[in-house]
Design an enzyme around this catalytic site. Sequence first.
Site, PDB file in Angstrom:
ATOM      1  CD  GLU A  44      -6.474  31.472  93.832  1.00 53.53           C
ATOM      2  OE1 GLU A  44      -5.657  31.815  94.709  1.00 53.53           O
ATOM      3  OE2 GLU A  44      -7.641  31.892  93.769  1.00 53.53           O
ATOM      4  NE  ARG A 271       5.371  35.991  98.600  1.00 56.17           N
ATOM      5  CZ  ARG A 271       4.406  35.748  97.697  1.00 56.17           C
ATOM      6  NH1 ARG A 271       4.316  36.440  96.591  1.00 56.17           N
ATOM      7  NH2 ARG A 271       3.516  34.820  97.910  1.00 56.17           N
ATOM      8  CE  LYS A 281      -1.520  34.562  91.339  1.00 51.35           C
ATOM      9  NZ  LYS A 281      -1.951  33.158  91.219  1.00 51.35           N
TER      10      LYS A 281
HETATM   11  P1  ATP Z   1       0.608  36.483  94.260  1.00 52.97           P
HETATM   12  O1  ATP Z   1       0.951  36.757  95.690  1.00 52.97           O
HETATM   13  O2  ATP Z   1       1.544  37.094  93.279  1.00 52.97           O
HETATM   14  O3  ATP Z   1      -0.792  36.767  93.914  1.00 52.97           O
HETATM   15  P2  ATP Z   1       0.166  33.755  94.836  1.00 52.97           P
HETATM   16  O4  ATP Z   1       1.060  33.259  95.893  1.00 52.97           O
HETATM   17  O5  ATP Z   1      -1.217  34.103  95.221  1.00 52.97           O
HETATM   18  O6  ATP Z   1       0.873  34.951  94.071  1.00 52.97           O
HETATM   19  P3  ATP Z   1      -0.203  31.246  93.591  1.00 52.97           P
HETATM   20  O7  ATP Z   1      -0.819  30.988  92.295  1.00 52.97           O
HETATM   21  O8  ATP Z   1      -0.924  30.817  94.804  1.00 52.97           O
HETATM   22  O9  ATP Z   1       0.096  32.792  93.625  1.00 52.97           O
HETATM   23  O10 ATP Z   1       1.286  30.727  93.609  1.00 52.97           O
HETATM   24  C1  ATP Z   1       1.697  29.472  93.125  1.00 52.97           C
HETATM   25  C2  ATP Z   1       3.016  29.125  93.738  1.00 52.97           C
HETATM   26  O11 ATP Z   1       3.983  30.124  93.420  1.00 52.97           O
HETATM   27  C3  ATP Z   1       2.932  29.078  95.246  1.00 52.97           C
HETATM   28  O12 ATP Z   1       3.633  27.961  95.711  1.00 52.97           O
HETATM   29  C4  ATP Z   1       3.572  30.353  95.684  1.00 52.97           C
HETATM   30  O13 ATP Z   1       4.128  30.233  96.936  1.00 52.97           O
HETATM   31  C5  ATP Z   1       4.603  30.580  94.594  1.00 52.97           C
HETATM   32  N1  ATP Z   1       4.930  31.995  94.470  1.00 52.97           N
HETATM   33  C6  ATP Z   1       4.075  33.018  94.286  1.00 52.97           C
HETATM   34  N2  ATP Z   1       4.721  34.195  94.275  1.00 52.97           N
HETATM   35  C7  ATP Z   1       6.036  33.908  94.452  1.00 52.97           C
HETATM   36  C8  ATP Z   1       7.235  34.691  94.530  1.00 52.97           C
HETATM   37  N3  ATP Z   1       7.203  36.025  94.440  1.00 52.97           N
HETATM   38  N4  ATP Z   1       8.403  34.045  94.721  1.00 52.97           N
HETATM   39  C9  ATP Z   1       8.438  32.715  94.806  1.00 52.97           C
HETATM   40  N5  ATP Z   1       7.362  31.917  94.738  1.00 52.97           N
HETATM   41  C10 ATP Z   1       6.167  32.500  94.562  1.00 52.97           C
HETATM   42 MG    MG Z   2      -1.912  32.108  96.507  1.00 57.97          MG
END
Ligand code: ATP
Ligand code: MG
Length: 567
Positions: A44, A271, A281
């Site tokens: 995102e 994760r 984020k």
């Molecule tokens: P955050 O929780 O840090 O805000 P998010 O999951 O909202 O991250 P996205 O932009 O939706 O961020 O993530 C893009 C991809 O990265 C998704 O497939 C998500 O599952 C993966 N991802 C995010 N954080 C992690 C992590 N700590 N380890 C592995 N994969 C991750």
């Molecule tokens: Mg997300």
Amino acid sequence: MNMEKNSPEPGMEKGSLNFIEAIIEEDIRNNKNNGEVYTRFPPEPNGYLHIGHAKSICLNFGLAEKYHGKCNLRFDDTNPVKEETEYVESIMEDVRWLGFRWEGEPRYTSDYFDQLYEWAERLIMKGKAYVDDQPAAVIAAQRGTPTQPGIESPYRNRPPEENLRIFREMREGKYKDGGKVLRARIDMSSPNMHMRDPVMYRILHESHHRTGDKWCIYPMYDFAHGQSDYIEGITHSVCTLEFEVHRPLYDWFLDQIAEGDRRPRQIEFARLNLSYTVMSKRKLLELVEEKIVKGWDDPRMPTISGLRRRGYTPESIRNFADRIGVAKRDNVIDVALLEHAVREDLNKKARRYMVVLDPLKVIITNYPEGKTEMLETVNNPEDPDDGTRRVPFSRELYIEKNDFMEDPPRKFFRLAPGREVRLKSAYIIKCEEVIKDADGNITELRCTYDPETRSGSGAQRKVKGTLHWVSAPHALGVEVRLYDRLFNDPDPAGHKDKDFKEFLNPASLKVLRECKAEPALGEAAVGDHYQFQRIGYFTVDPDTTEDHLVFNRTVALRDTWARISGK
Ligand code: ATP
Ligand code: MG
């Protein structure tokens, strides 16, 4: 967060398959989706990518590489409120920098808004979706609890034609934000809360970074993600564990719209969590907005851009992602492992240079005034092909203040009154006299050198200590930024009643402005990697200008934290 300390799942060692690879190989054997492997990385664009995303990138692009498939970069841009083009740019830069190439052009979920809208109408006409007029709070209250069934909305049995008419009015902008939602009509008593008539569309009168003001209704993640996977022909939709409970809904939506056999399959993995690090984020944005760090790419940030500026290499991050493997249960990886990965990579690649961080003047009293000798030194003992260079030696030198002690303990093998040390690639010197100022501070050492002991001359005499040094008249004045962990608690975000910012490490940045570097470093360019002998790995910071060199410490030579904590 309930985090278990464990190593990657068994079977993650090199050579054996991780559980996702096992699934993929089974699918290939069964010729599912014609045996194709097509993955995607779906960020995102609401912040910069962090090391957790790097894990996901390495996994998704890595699977595509391994199975000769493809991987898309898809911006999951369904929320117009928090998304910005700046983030889109940074995400593309970071993925490329890690060394991956996405298939074709980047995709955007917003490109599919028309198709998604059409499917929503189709669901309405099939009696599988309805407009709910109730406010969000009422809808939330009616959802029930995992042990208690939800309550059906009074609008649940509205006839399809009426739903369609109102949904179209929603799209035309007839209603205010939150005035109505479109919900899937599934099962209000499902044990899975996500199946209790989840919201598909909400009203948001907001400009979107790509579609502008075309839309005032936006699809929710659950209605957008699986359908986007389907549109792109994704075969394996890899995501993190929190989406496991969404999987029945992912499949339910696909059941409503998919034609033919080709279907994406959602697979969840744990994760990445790192000790001494926050990795959401939202929290990282907080650090940036409150100016606790200097920006998303501050070298103390766990963002990919921060790690890059800190001096991490793409290879070190990829090796790290490889080594930690793919787990099915949440775990915490020791940040020391990440630091180890960059140390290991730079040990092979980085040239060794001499830089004195905290200089103490040394005069070699028996060395001729005005004379300069160019002494040969090896660039990188780990890489004989990298050759040698020459370092100027003269009567006035700098050594590190902490390499001298006036009254040393027995095991101090550095310089002290009457003692000898070798100067790296140069001579053995002996401290003859200590000069102090009026306050008793040591300002200078008077030493003698033994001309018979030049390195490489076959000299026999040995001494215990070897120090790095820089010739004073040839030295470059440089700035060095010593970074340490941003937090001094292993799990800064894991304390119930305390904000994660209470655990900031006050010593996370130390700026040294009086450092002395050997002149060859004058050629250093932004992003170059060096080992400063006996100190650590460093890289040139973009703040560097024509006449002011700035170095960031990537990582110290040895893990001082492990020593402190007695590991
Ligand atoms: P955050 O929780 O840090 O805000 P998010 O999951 O909202 O991250 P996205 O932009 O939706 O961020 O993530 C893009 C991809 O990265 C998704 O497939 C998500 O599952 C993966 N991802 C995010 N954080 C992690 C992590 N700590 N380890 C592995 N994969 C991750
Ligand atoms: Mg997300």
